[in-house]
Design an enzyme around this catalytic site. Structure first.
Site, short mmCIF file in Angstrom:
data_model
loop_
_atom_site.label_atom_id
_atom_site.label_comp_id
_atom_site.label_asym_id
_atom_site.label_seq_id
_atom_site.Cartn_x
_atom_site.Cartn_y
_atom_site.Cartn_z
N LYS A 1 63.48 117.88 58.02
CA LYS A 1 63.74 119.30 58.32
C LYS A 1 65.02 119.43 59.14
CE LYS A 1 61.38 123.45 60.12
NZ LYS A 1 60.22 123.96 60.87
N SER B 1 58.38 128.38 58.88
CA SER B 1 59.78 128.11 58.69
C SER B 1 60.05 126.88 57.81
CB SER B 1 60.46 127.89 60.04
OG SER B 1 59.96 126.72 60.66
N SER C 1 54.51 126.66 61.23
CA SER C 1 55.62 126.34 60.34
C SER C 1 55.44 125.09 59.50
CB SER C 1 56.92 126.21 61.15
OG SER C 1 57.36 127.48 61.54
#
Lengths: 512, 515
Positions: free
Chosen positions: A84, A159, A183
């Site tokens: 990420k 996210s 997330s």
């Protein structure tokens, strides 16, 4: 061990690791297969912000050489991974989905990234995310949204929608995530993948660009519970560079995932999570999953957590407060974007800071900075930040009372299946409500996991079930998750993700 | 060229007739730990700009702080030495404001939970009386970087065309020591301020927690001053009951002398404004060492909001009572007590002791006495030439002596040579010059320069006879009982002997021959 599929991108990380360990395949082959897949489909899905093919292959070859030389390697050595973009990677761009960090190349690795490198996982690239992890859809990424492989017009969650869509579109067997209010778990739920938010302090935060320090927690994302456990074991553990890191060994998550045993366990269904506002198909799959757990030998009871009602309001005071301070460092003085104000002859540092922050931050980031600045202001602090901390303590108390009675808690992960891109962009409250079931765990610091529960009847899209355990008892998530996963695979005749539509060649991106 | 309008000031004595001053001092002390407050970077002063930095102290995205345990220990020791209570549990807090030399745009500090609080320091004044300074708190924080403004005339940001930032200082551990309002000092307020900072410096030096070099900024003082109407004796109940006036905060007053001058100046400036019916603006003032005045800085309104909240990246600091007790055991003898003990041991007058303390030579003299010197000689030699030269170099005596390799053992050796009758006073001075010039130990210098008192009484007697014969009028005076006239003859005898004679002996001989 099952035989490897001919398409290596369809294999689980556990199977790849097994084949790599016996030198049936090489890491270079596996890595190349994934790079080919990325080249074929990422134009549609837009999971990656940056792909490092050369770097990944170099790491893969180095691992192959070390294995060839007889070195003893970690369990996942040679299995490629997507990281990420919130995690600092030395030599690789790290943008957090924000313009303000465009072009920034960190001079250091996050501890998690160091662990991945040491464990020999080639890093394929950096995955898309809502700007500074603020969002539930990736629509707040400054670089455009990622798309849900189940329906490219829909959100992959957020996210960490880059990481979830990477897994669901077979562009990597594993990915990392961070979970501040859901997330990791909500993106897993809407893509039929698996994700764990470990106990707060279970995985180092060093090198994770902070959103809300007291809520942020990095964790593993995979397509199966066992894969996720294997990655959890690599990422976790004490880090002296993170003061809030737990000084204890990683809980026995892999053993738990392998044993997959829920017999005699007491499982609590959280009364407050699952009623009004939850899509019927999501609730139906959840109820079936609970019934399956009972069939597997667990005892199921209903548990009330009365203060969860206030979790969302509490979260949206604490998170913006911490974020407003954490994001203050983006000031154009030392790194990242620098914008000179228009029409100013010799701008001051303050004017450059203001112009840069105005140009570099997106609307959701600005909204939360303003909220947090307000909540921390003298005269408002007690009413907002102070009260929120008190409610936070009450929510933690709800958990500890519940865990006096049960071993784990369960709920739907998200109230709905994936919504359409653009549907909630103009309505922040509707967007925030997506995280209503996942936020309590962050406020209390307890671990949580989402696994697929099936497809909702009304739209045929994936739903997720969330499992929550007491702090430091992360292994319980894997016992329950693995047992339920096996039962669901039986019921659905295979992994739920197998029902996702094939991505059509190199078709143009829809909707973006 | 910008001109700074000089503020009106009221004559100090007049100011004191009308007003009662109240002060509050904030002293920032840089700890001399090997590493910074929250990372492993070195803290050495004067290194190449931005050479002692890492992701943590540069505030790079993702970096996290870890508390320096050594700094916490130092903070606790300082708190204990200031008679403070030590918190059983306290947290760091973020003080949020934007400034280019602050990497994270918040300073990790402590807010409502300081590590040490409610203490006091007794300060000795010139006249031997004691003033008790009440300590509000001592808390831990990190220093900021340093901005250098280039292109302006004054080195200040106004008029500069660009600025450079050095982050070497960012993250150096700081302890901020805050007094309660210092009341009742009356006209002695400036002296009390100076004496407090001086006593604090002495204490911190004894604790060995900081370099306490005000000129290098490792100890910095901000002086808050306010005036209230004078209604009686400074310590009277009615005077103490008068509400405090509006204060100004004079920043970076970085020498002991400046502390006294700045407080005095601000008192006179406030007095002039108040006496003419004006009111004081609550603001920050800049102290100008060269001109001895303060000028307006930024206006500090109560609206300034640092949005403090507990630092979520750090865990609370919770020293056990056992730890605190163990640290209490490491405290040095309080400097005041120690000073009195040494003064009595050494037989110094108050004035002599004060000179020694002001010269920073207490430890040197202690070591010199330990090496065998008499206390009187140790004082005389250290406060003589070495002290004068250190002053001229703008260095403290300890640093100066260390730089030259002049040791307490040298001084003790010099005193030994005098005591043994090998050197007289003026020869000893020459020997010391030699040692200061790096010519070796006192004995080596005396040998090399052939300095030795002549012990041959025949030579001395001949010289005495010669001088008496050449000065019949002086000799007559001595015969008449004017013994003090012998001085003139002694001088000439010493000249005859080229200085290598014992003046006492010469005097004895002269008197014996003429009485």
């Amino acid at each position: 061990m099952t035989d490897l599929p001919t398409d290596l991108t369809r294999a689980t990380a556990a199977d790849l690791a097994h084949a790599l360990a016996s030198s049936t395949i090489s890491s270079a082959e596996v890595t190349q297969a994934h790079l080919d897949r990325i080249a074929a489909v990422d134009g549609q899905v837009h999971s990656y912000l940056h792909v490092d093919g050369e770097g990944a292959l170099a790491q893969a070859r180095a691992i192959d050489e070390r294995r060839h030389a007889g070195e003893s390697l970690g369990a996942l050595a040679g299995v490629p991974i997507a990281v990420k973009d919130v995690m600092a990677t030395k030599g690789l761009p790290t943008t957090c989905g924000s313009r303000i960090l465009e072009g920034w190349i960190p001079p250091y690795d996050a501890t998690v990234v160091t662990k991945l490198r040491q464990a020999g996982l080639p890093i394929l690239g950096k995955t898309n995310m809502d700007e500074f992890a603020m969002g539930s859809s990736t629509e707040h990424s400054a670089y455009g949204p990622s798309h849900n492989p189940w329906d490219l017009d829909r959100i992959p969650g957020g996210s960490g929608g880059g990481s979830s869509s990477v897994l669901a579109s077979f562009q990597a067997p594993l990915a990392t995530g961070t979970d501040t209010g859901g997330s990791i778990r909500q993106p897993a739920a809407v893509t039929a993948t698996v994700g764990t938010k470990p106990t707060y302090g279970g995985v180092s935060r060093y090198g994770l660009v902070a959103l809300a320090s007291s809520l942020d927690q990095a964790g593993p994302c995979g397509r199966t519970v066992l894969d996720t456990a294997l990655l959890h074991a690599v990422m976790g553990g004490h880090d002296p560079m993170d003061s809030t890191s737990i000084d204890a060994p990683v809980p026995p998550v892999v053993e738990a995932a392998r044993s997959a045993d829920v017999r005699g366990m007491r499982i609590g269904v959280v009364k407050e999570l699952g009623g009004e506002g939850y899509q019927p198909g999501v609730r139906a799959r959840f109820d079936e999953a609970v019934a399956l757990l009972e069939e597997l030998g667990a005892e199921v009871v209903e548990v009330s957590c009365p203060n969860f009602e206030y979790a969302l309001a509490t979260y949206y005071l604490i998170l913006p407060s911490e974020a407003s301070s954490n994001l203050a460092k983006f000031d154009a003085m030392r790194y990242g974007m620098r914008v000179l104000p228009e029409g100013v002859d010799a701008p001051s540092a303050e004017q450059v800071m203001a112009a840069t922050r105005d140009a570099g931050f997106g609307p959701e980031v600005k909204r939360r900075i303003i909220l947090g600045t307000y909540a921390l202001s003298s005269g408002y602090y007690d009413a907002y930040y102070g009260s929120a901390q008190k409610v936070r303590a009450l929510i933690a108390q709800d958990f500890s009372k519940a865990y006096d009675k049960v071993d784990v808690l369960v709920s739907p992960t998200a109230p709905t299946t994936a919504f359409r891109l653009g549907d909630k962009l103009e309505d922040p409250m509707a967007m925030y409500l997506n995280d209503i079931a996942t936020i309590p765990a962050n406020l209390a610091g307890v671990p949580g996991m989402s696994i697929p529960s099936g497809l909702a009847d009304e739209d045929g899209l994936p739903a997720g079930i969330q499992i929550l355990a007491p702090a430091t008892k992360d292994e319980r998530l894997y016992s329950v998750g693995a047992a339920l996963e096996a039962a669901l695979v039986d019921r659905w005749g295979g992994p739920i993700l197998d029902r996702a539509p094939e991505l059509g060649g190199v078709a143009a991106v829809k909707g973006a | 060229m910008a001109t700074v309008a000089t503020d009106a000031v009221l004559d100090y004595d007049e100011a004191m007739e009308k007003f009662d001053p109240v002060m509050g001092l904030e002293v920032h002390v840089e700890l001399h730990t090997a590493t910074k407050m929250f990372c492993g970077c070195p803290t050495e002063f004067g290194a190449e700009p931005n050479s002692q930095v890492c992701p943590v102290c540069l505030g790079l995205p993702g970096a996290l702080p870890v508390v320096n345990e050594k700094a916490v220990e130092s903070a606790i020791r300082i708190g204990l030495a200031l008679n403070c209570e030590i918190a059983e549990w306290c947290r760091f807090a973020r003080k949020n404001y934007f400034y280019p030399d602050m990497p994270k745009n918040f300073q990790t500090s402590q807010y409502d939970e300081p590590i040490a609080f409610q203490g006091h320091l007794d300060v000795e004044l010139e006249d031997g009386s004691t003033y008790r300074v009440e300590i509000e708190r001592a808390h831990m924080e990190e220093d900021t970087g340093k901005s250098l403004h280039i292109g302006g005339a004054t080195g200040r940001i106004h008029g500069a065309d660009h600025s450079l930032v050095d982050y070497n200082r960012a993250g150096i551990p700081l302890i901020e020591i805050v007094t309660k309002p210092m009341v009742g000092a009356g006209e002695r307020a400036p002296e009390v301020a100076k004496a407090y900072v001086s006593a604090l410096r002495e204490l911190l030096r004894a604790l060995d927690v900081s370099d306490v070099k005000m000129e290098q900024g490792s100890m910095r003082c901000d002086a808050n001053v306010s005036l209230r109407p004078r209604v009686g004796d400074p310590l009277s109940e009615e005077q103490l009951a008068v509400p405090l006036g509006t204060r100004t905060e004079t920043k970076n007053v970085n020498s002991l002398r400046s502390v006294e001058r700045a407080v005095r100046y601000e008192i006179s400036r406030h007095a002039a404004i108040l006496a003419s019916g004006g009111s004081i603006l609550q603001e920050t003032r800049h102290w100008h060492e060269d001109t001895g005045i303060t000028t307006s800085g930024r206006v500090k309104s109560d609206a300034e909001d640092y949005r403090y909240f507990p630092e979520p990246d750090l865990v609370p600091v919770a020293p056990t009572r056992a730890t605190v007790d163990a640290l209490r055991g490491t405290l040095p003898e309080p400097p005041g007590l120690r000073r009195r003990r040494l003064q009595s041991d050494w037989g110094y007058s108050d004035l002599e002791m004060r000179d020694v303390v002001n010269a920073g030579a207490v430890e040197l003299i202690e070591q010199t006495v330990a090496a065998g010197s008499s206390a009187a000689a140790a004082r005389k030699w250290w406060l003589g030439e070495p002290s004068r030269r250190a002053n001229a170099e703008g260095q403290d005596i300890v640093t100066y002596a260390a730089g030259l390799g002049l040791t307490p053992a040298h001084i003790a050796e010099l005193d030994g040579l005098v005591a043994a009758g090998r050197l007289n006073d003026s020869m000893a001075r020459q020997v010391l010059d030699g040692v200061l010039a790096g010519e070796g130990t006192p004995t080596a210098v005396a040998d090399a320069r052939g300095l030795e008192l002549v012990r041959d009484d025949g030579a001395l007697e001949a010289a005495v006879d010669k001088v008496i014969e050449a000065n019949p009028d002086v000799a007559a005076k001595i015969r008449d009982g004017k013994v003090q006239a012998a001085g003139a003859l002694i001088g000439q005898v010493m000249k005859e002997m080229k200085g290598q004679a014992d003046a006492g002996k010469a005097r004895e001989l002269i008197l014996a021959k003429l009485q």
